[in-house]
Every structure is written in C-alpha cells, then in structure tokens.
Design a protein around this motif. Sequence first.
Motif, short mmCIF file in Angstrom:
data_model
loop_
_atom_site.label_atom_id
_atom_site.label_comp_id
_atom_site.label_asym_id
_atom_site.label_seq_id
_atom_site.Cartn_x
_atom_site.Cartn_y
_atom_site.Cartn_z
N GLY A 34 62.99 -27.12 41.43
CA GLY A 34 64.35 -26.18 41.38
C GLY A 34 64.54 -25.18 42.75
O GLY A 34 65.40 -25.02 43.29
N ASP B 220 62.79 -25.63 23.94
CA ASP B 220 62.54 -24.31 24.16
C ASP B 220 63.42 -23.81 25.17
O ASP B 220 62.94 -23.30 26.28
CB ASP B 220 60.80 -24.07 24.52
N ILE C 163 74.01 -20.71 43.36
CA ILE C 163 74.18 -21.39 44.65
C ILE C 163 75.49 -21.17 45.19
O ILE C 163 75.94 -20.93 46.39
CB ILE C 163 73.84 -22.89 44.40
N TRP D 171 69.72 -17.97 28.61
CA TRP D 171 69.02 -18.09 30.03
C TRP D 171 69.60 -19.23 30.63
O TRP D 171 69.88 -19.10 32.00
CB TRP D 171 67.80 -18.97 29.54
N ALA E 120 76.13 -27.48 40.96
CA ALA E 120 74.75 -27.74 40.69
C ALA E 120 74.39 -26.19 39.88
O ALA E 120 73.43 -26.48 39.04
CB ALA E 120 73.98 -27.87 42.06
N ASN E 121 74.66 -25.02 40.58
CA ASN E 121 74.32 -23.73 39.89
C ASN E 121 75.27 -22.77 40.49
O ASN E 121 75.64 -22.70 41.78
CB ASN E 121 73.00 -23.54 40.69
N THR F 133 72.38 -20.60 35.47
CA THR F 133 73.12 -21.80 36.01
C THR F 133 74.17 -21.71 35.96
O THR F 133 75.24 -22.21 36.62
CB THR F 133 72.67 -22.92 35.26
N HIS G 254 79.65 -28.50 45.76
CA HIS G 254 78.96 -29.12 44.66
C HIS G 254 78.82 -28.21 43.34
O HIS G 254 78.29 -27.14 43.97
CB HIS G 254 77.60 -29.89 45.41
N ARG H 298 63.05 -29.50 29.67
CA ARG H 298 64.08 -28.34 29.73
C ARG H 298 64.47 -27.93 31.12
O ARG H 298 65.48 -27.50 31.43
CB ARG H 298 63.59 -27.06 28.88
N SER H 299 63.45 -28.30 32.18
CA SER H 299 63.78 -27.87 33.52
C SER H 299 64.83 -28.71 33.94
O SER H 299 65.71 -28.41 35.14
CB SER H 299 62.53 -28.16 34.34
N VAL I 186 64.70 -26.72 45.96
CA VAL I 186 66.21 -27.25 46.35
C VAL I 186 67.21 -26.24 46.30
O VAL I 186 68.06 -26.16 47.17
CB VAL I 186 66.60 -28.19 45.15
N PHE I 187 67.08 -25.20 45.54
CA PHE I 187 68.11 -24.13 45.57
C PHE I 187 68.02 -23.26 46.94
O PHE I 187 69.30 -23.11 47.64
CB PHE I 187 67.46 -22.92 44.44
#
Length: 315
Positions: free
Chosen positions: A205, A35, A246, A40, A242-243, A45, A240, A154-155, A208-209
């Motif tokens: 998440g 899902d 970020i 999104w 990751a996102n 991300t 790095h 999905r996470s 960590v963000f």
Amino acid sequence: MAHAPTSARGGVITGWGIAVPDKVVTNDDLATRMDTNDAWIVERTGIRERHIGGTTSGLAIEAGRAALERAGRRPDEIDAVVLATTTPDQIVPGTSASVQNGLGIAGGAFDVNAACSGFVYGLTVAHGLLATGAERVLLVGAETLSKITDWDDRSIAVLVGDGAGAVVIEAVDGPGQLLSWQLGADGSLRHLLECDHGGYLSMAGKEVFRKAVRVVVESSEAALAEVGLSAADVDVFVPHQANLRIISAACERLGIPEERAVVVIDRYGNTSSASIPLALVDALDAGRISPGDHVLLSGFGGGMTWASAVLRWGG
Ligand code: UT7
C-alpha cells in the motif's frame, strides 16, 4: 511521452451510463467480520461504503445498455466493444464477448487489462479505432474486484468495490474531444500490486501510494503540456478513485483546486477500471461538465501502469 491525435477523424462521447450491484456494504458491516472500524477507513481512504456482487459481464452489459440508450444508438450501430477489466468472468474468452452477445452488438469485441488505468488506455484505443474507420465504439470499464479479494484481509477488503461505467464514442470529422493522451508502464513494479490465477489481490500500500501520486502528477502534466495547457486550464479533474488522500495530494501538487476533482470513492470504494467512468458519469449527471470545459482523466494501478487524457467537452 504524451501525444496529440493527428488524424482527421476524432471522437465525441454521446452517451454514458453506470451499473452497480444492489448490495451495499458499509464500513460498519466490514467491522463486524474483521479488525477494522469506520473511523480508520474514512480517515485513511475516504471510503464510506461500496457495492458488492454481480458479474463483470452483467455489470458491463447494464452500464453499456444505459450508455447506448443515452446516445440514442441501437446495438447494431456499434462497431466495437472495448472492455477495460482486470477481473474477467473467465480467462478465455474475453468478457467483452459476453457484452457483445448480451447487448446484441454487431461489431468486434476485446478486453483491455491495464489494471486501474484500463479505462484511459481503452479511451485511447477507442479513438484509434475511430481514426481508422470505425463509426462508433462502446467503451466500458467493469470490475468485480470482490471476487479476487480475501475477505479476511483488512489491508485489501476495506478498499474494493464492484461496478461498471460505459460511454459511447462516435466518430466526427475534425479533432473531436480528445486533445492529448499519455500512457506509461513500469513492469519492474509488478510485485507492488498483483493477483495470481486463483489467488487474491495483494498490495504494498505505502509504495503504491507514493508512486501513484508521482505518476498521476507527471502523466497529467505531460498530457496537458502536449497541447499547451496547464493545471489552471483544467475545469474538471476525473482521477482514479483509489484513496481520497491520493486525490488530494495529486490536486495539491498539480495545483488543481480540490473542488474541481470528482470524488465518488466514498460511495463506491476502489473499482479499478470502473472508477474513472463511474466518476465521469457522476460529474456528467450532476451537470458539472459543460461544452468547452477541459476534462483531465488520470489513472494508475497494477503493472504499474498509468494513463492520462485531456478532453475538451462538446463537439
Ligand atoms: O487502485 C490501485 C492502487 N491502489 C492504491 O493506490 C492504494 C494505495 N495505498 C493506500 O491507499 C494506503 O496505503 C492504504 C489505505 C492501503 C493504507 O493506508 P496507510 O496510511 O498506508 O496505512 P498503513 O498500511 O501504514 O497502516 C497504518 C496502521 C497500521 O497499524 P500500526 O502498524 O500503525 O499499528 C495497520 O496495521 O493501520 C493499521 N491498519 C488498519 N487498521 C484498521 C491497516 N489496515 C487497517 C484497517 N483497519 N483496514
């Protein structure tokens, strides 16, 4: 606490290469089995697709071979393989031994696990080997995060990718490229991002963000300040991957224009230890790094760990 090398021998990166599995998985592909949706994933991300498959040793060998070729070096001229990975093929032996054997490297081999900070940790370790007598080190960041991912979660599943990046670093008399480095860890935060034997990655998440942005900024500033530099002196920022949010937040807080940051997360997702070398090689192959440029590398990840290094290109 940051450090500047004090040895009379430094290191210079003379070759580089990457490897990614052939199989590309798009956001739409993921949306057919969980899902989620492309909008999104892109908005939250910056990831559009990722490569999935292979083994950590196989990807590391392919990237390592490309780096050796680019450096014009034979495997028997390499004194050590340092493999940054958090997804070794086996618990024992180290996957670096397979890389040594696969490439026919003459020297020693060991793994470094500092999660997504692993490549920068490995970079400082490699310079330590050069400072103490090694002539050439093959440093690889390689991961198959897909193997420790629950593809129904999905996470995590939308974030990860597989791949490898490698560099050959050669000793030189004099300071070399590495101007300064900063390593950090806070094991009280291990629960934020972890994977047990035989289990799957889990991550808090949001926490960590928040922590990631803070440590990237503090660690980068400490490494720069150690050699009297500031964010304004950074020509190329290799964070790095990751996102994308970020990366943007770190750029904004550091005061580094976003166009100086290297972004490959759209194509590769989060490849942990492989993400910084994938981005570094991308920038090198695109001609974005010129002699004399200050290059800032900064990673963070499970542990939590974080690590930054400032290079002056050339030599
Ligand atoms: O490399 C190691 C370090 N790792 C990182 O640095 C990752 C750091 N964290 C992150 O990048 C972000 O926290 C994530 C990308 C993991 C998540 O982004 P977020 O903006 O923190 O989203 P969220 O977890 O707060 O979720 C927002 C909404 C939720 O729905 P509701 O409660 O608002 O209705 C989630 O259920 O988005 C939902 N959601 C999803 N929707 C579609 C969560 N995952 C997905 C998904 N697709 N894959």
